[in-house]
Design a protein around this motif. Structure first.
Motif, PDB file in Angstrom:
ATOM      1  N   ALA A  90       0.799  -1.221   0.000  1.00 35.35           N
ATOM      2  CA  ALA A  90       0.000   0.000   0.000  1.00 35.35           C
ATOM      3  C   ALA A  90       0.834   1.274   0.000  1.00 35.35           C
ATOM      4  N   PHE A  91       2.072   1.218   0.530  1.00 36.97           N
ATOM      5  CA  PHE A  91       2.864   2.424   0.720  1.00 36.97           C
ATOM      6  C   PHE A  91       4.263   2.258   0.129  1.00 36.97           C
ATOM      7  N   LEU A  92       4.715   3.305  -0.561  1.00 38.77           N
ATOM      8  CA  LEU A  92       6.076   3.349  -1.080  1.00 38.77           C
ATOM      9  C   LEU A  92       6.792   4.514  -0.414  1.00 38.77           C
ATOM     10  N   TYR A  93       7.928   4.232   0.214  1.00 34.56           N
ATOM     11  CA  TYR A  93       8.732   5.259   0.866  1.00 34.56           C
ATOM     12  C   TYR A  93       9.992   5.496   0.039  1.00 34.56           C
ATOM     13  N   ILE A  94      10.314   6.759  -0.178  1.00 36.94           N
ATOM     14  CA  ILE A  94      11.476   7.121  -0.983  1.00 36.94           C
ATOM     15  C   ILE A  94      12.358   8.073  -0.182  1.00 36.94           C
ATOM     16  N   GLY A  96      15.250  10.773  -0.067  1.00 38.97           N
ATOM     17  CA  GLY A  96      15.921  11.766  -0.891  1.00 38.97           C
ATOM     18  C   GLY A  96      16.797  12.649  -0.028  1.00 38.97           C
ATOM     19  N   GLN A  97      17.348  13.695  -0.626  1.00 37.58           N
ATOM     20  CA  GLN A  97      18.183  14.607   0.136  1.00 37.58           C
ATOM     21  C   GLN A  97      17.355  15.302   1.207  1.00 37.58           C
ATOM     22  N   GLY A  98      17.612  14.974   2.470  1.00 37.67           N
ATOM     23  CA  GLY A  98      16.940  15.630   3.588  1.00 37.67           C
ATOM     24  C   GLY A  98      15.500  15.255   3.791  1.00 37.67           C
ATOM     25  N   SER A  99      15.035  14.130   3.230  1.00 31.69           N
ATOM     26  CA  SER A  99      13.631  13.777   3.418  1.00 31.69           C
ATOM     27  C   SER A  99      13.384  12.296   3.151  1.00 31.69           C
ATOM     28  N   ILE A 100      12.354  11.772   3.808  1.00 31.38           N
ATOM     29  CA  ILE A 100      11.757  10.492   3.447  1.00 31.38           C
ATOM     30  C   ILE A 100      10.312  10.788   3.096  1.00 31.38           C
ATOM     31  N   SER A 101       9.926  10.437   1.865  1.00 34.09           N
ATOM     32  CA  SER A 101       8.590  10.755   1.364  1.00 34.09           C
ATOM     33  C   SER A 101       7.741   9.508   1.229  1.00 34.09           C
ATOM     34  N   LEU A 102       6.448   9.695   1.388  1.00 36.48           N
ATOM     35  CA  LEU A 102       5.465   8.612   1.296  1.00 36.48           C
ATOM     36  C   LEU A 102       4.607   8.795   0.052  1.00 36.48           C
ATOM     37  N   TYR A 103       4.418   7.692  -0.679  1.00 34.50           N
ATOM     38  CA  TYR A 103       3.481   7.672  -1.801  1.00 34.50           C
ATOM     39  C   TYR A 103       2.528   6.501  -1.620  1.00 34.50           C
ATOM     40  N   LEU A 104       1.258   6.753  -1.885  1.00 31.07           N
ATOM     41  CA  LEU A 104       0.247   5.706  -1.793  1.00 31.07           C
ATOM     42  C   LEU A 104       0.254   4.905  -3.092  1.00 31.07           C
ATOM     43  N   SER A 110      -0.376   2.708  -9.853  1.00 26.50           N
ATOM     44  CA  SER A 110      -0.015   4.119  -9.935  1.00 26.50           C
ATOM     45  C   SER A 110       0.237   4.676  -8.537  1.00 26.50           C
ATOM     46  N   LEU A 111       0.925   5.813  -8.479  1.00 26.58           N
ATOM     47  CA  LEU A 111       1.305   6.414  -7.209  1.00 26.58           C
ATOM     48  C   LEU A 111       0.596   7.746  -7.014  1.00 26.58           C
ATOM     49  N   SER A 112       0.290   8.050  -5.762  1.00 24.00           N
ATOM     50  CA  SER A 112      -0.276   9.355  -5.433  1.00 24.00           C
ATOM     51  C   SER A 112       0.245   9.783  -4.071  1.00 24.00           C
ATOM     52  N   ALA A 113       0.413  11.088  -3.897  1.00 22.19           N
ATOM     53  CA  ALA A 113       0.886  11.614  -2.624  1.00 22.19           C
ATOM     54  C   ALA A 113      -0.275  11.746  -1.646  1.00 22.19           C
ATOM     55  N   PRO A 114      -0.031  11.593  -0.355  1.00 16.51           N
ATOM     56  CA  PRO A 114      -1.090  11.794   0.637  1.00 16.51           C
ATOM     57  C   PRO A 114      -1.610  13.235   0.591  1.00 16.51           C
ATOM     58  N   THR A 115      -2.776  13.440   1.138  1.00 15.21           N
ATOM     59  CA  THR A 115      -3.393  14.769   1.134  1.00 15.21           C
ATOM     60  C   THR A 115      -2.482  15.814   1.774  1.00 15.21           C
ATOM     61  N   GLY A 116      -1.803  15.453   2.818  1.00 10.46           N
ATOM     62  CA  GLY A 116      -0.938  16.396   3.518  1.00 10.46           C
ATOM     63  C   GLY A 116       0.423  16.584   2.890  1.00 10.46           C
ATOM     64  N   GLY A 117       0.693  15.916   1.777  1.00 10.27           N
ATOM     65  CA  GLY A 117       1.998  16.021   1.128  1.00 10.27           C
ATOM     66  C   GLY A 117       2.828  14.772   1.335  1.00 10.27           C
ATOM     67  N   ALA A 118       3.790  14.572   0.449  1.00 14.70           N
ATOM     68  CA  ALA A 118       4.569  13.339   0.471  1.00 14.70           C
ATOM     69  C   ALA A 118       5.610  13.295   1.582  1.00 14.70           C
ATOM     70  N   VAL A 119       6.275  14.433   1.858  1.00 14.41           N
ATOM     71  CA  VAL A 119       7.394  14.433   2.803  1.00 14.41           C
ATOM     72  C   VAL A 119       6.915  14.101   4.208  1.00 14.41           C
TER      73      VAL A 119
END
Length: 350
Positions: A90-94, A96-104, A110-119
């Motif tokens: 259900a969740f993909l974590y990526i 990056g520089q200075g962040s861990i982001s979440l994508y549904l 297909s991927l989509s960012a959470p309502t509150g943003g990916a980071v």
């Protein structure tokens, strides 16, 4: 930055070194079917990180083909270093520089960012892993010699820094340089392994109920010109496989004893190609494959049990090593177990 400081951290002494400059995916994922929250992909997908274009590409794995999922690739805010998928797909974590982001991950892949943003958190990590129960995300920090642990919300995928105090430990002294390369959780969820390049490897015991991790062993590097970069654990948590480059390189194989104690099997490391960088096991624990980044090949082996655990051996498969794409540095096996995928510079060979 407050969440970054409050993350649980297991400190590693020495000089940190960032690994940059490659294209491809630091970790394909073969999805595991567990229950849990989120949408969850229902097909057979793989996700590839593209550092040059700062994006992530999703593909459906077909009969020897890769077909882009809807809305792929997805643009990222920074160059990605690592990724991990939750066991329920259900969740993909990526990272990056200075962040861990979440994508549904949606049902069609297909991927989509959470309502509150990916980071989710302000952490730079070279490798990510998720515990088999899907409760914890473990990040191998790129700059500070530590692990950062976060609890995963099973419904939303949101990350919360573990609250307990860090348990510090000192790395072994050796001729190598600390290079954060890969973190891996054992299939039974009781151990965490970290490959640190020419600085060797470390082992933690892990409690998935509380998120507590305690360092139990350090595995010294063979020499200053030998580095451990990839890890795989067999389904029974009985053996650790290490992708080893440089002097005495190849596929290192170790028995896993009580508390994660590691002991090399007879004949380890087993010969591979040049610049062995990634290693993966098939779902049955019968075969092991290693990507030789410098040599442009993939070595395949049959795992032959011995009369004792230490007598396990690797026998090269017919035709091994196999030609691969340029600088393959990440391997994965698809959900069906039929295809071995390798992320290389400019291509994803199957």
């Amino acid at each position: 930055m407050e969440r970054r400081r409050s993350a649980r951290r297991w400190t590693m002494a020495g000089a940190a070194m960032m690994l940059l400059g490659f294209t491809g995916c630091p970790g394909f994922f073969p999805p595991v079917n567990n229950s849990g929250g989120g949408t969850g992909a229902t097909g057979n997908q793989v996700y590839v990180l593209n550092q040059t274009t700062k994006s992530v590409s999703g593909f459906v794995v077909g009969t020897g083909t890769l077909t882009a999922v809807n809305s792929s690739p997805v643009a990222l805010a920074a160059s990605p270093f690592a990724e991990a998928v939750s066991p329920n797909n259900a969740f993909l974590y990526i990272a990056g520089q200075g962040s861990i982001s979440l994508y549904l991950i949606n049902a069609n892949g297909s991927l989509s960012a959470p309502t509150g943003g990916a980071v989710q958190v302000a952490v730079t990590a070279n490798s990510l892993a998720i515990s088999p129960d899907g409760q914890w995300l473990i990040a191998l920090d790129s700059f500070t010699q530590q692990l950062d642990l976060f609890e995963i919300n099973s419904s939303t995928g949101a990350l919360t820094a573990a609250a307990q105090s860090p348990a510090a430990y000192s790395l072994h002294s050796g001729a190598g340089t600390w290079q954060p390369s890969m973190v891996q959780v054992s299939p039974d969820g009781t151990l965490i392994f970290a490959a640190l390049g020419t600085a060797g490897d470390v082992v933690f015991t892990f409690d998935t109920t509380t998120g507590a991790a305690v360092q139990s062993q350090s595995l010294a590097n063979v020499s200053a010109s030998t580095g451990d970069y990839g890890l795989a654990v067999d389904p029974k948590t009985a053996y650790l496989y290490i992708a080893r480059s440089g002097t005495s390189g190849g596929v290192g194989v170790y028995t896993i004893g009580s508390g994660g104690a590691l002991n090399a099997v007879t004949g380890s490391p087993f010969a591979a190609g040049s610049g062995t960088f990634s290693v993966v096991l098939d779902g049955t624990g019968t075969y092991v494959y290693a990507a030789n980044r410098t040599g442009g090949t993939i070595s395949g082996y049959t795992i032959a049990p011995g009369t004792t655990p230490a007598a396990l051996s690797l026998t090269p498969l017919s035709g091994s090593p196999y030609k691969s794409g340029t600088s393959v540095q990440s391997l994965g096996i698809d959900r069906t177990g039929k295809y071995l995928l390798g992320a290389s510079q400019g291509a994803v060979p199957i």
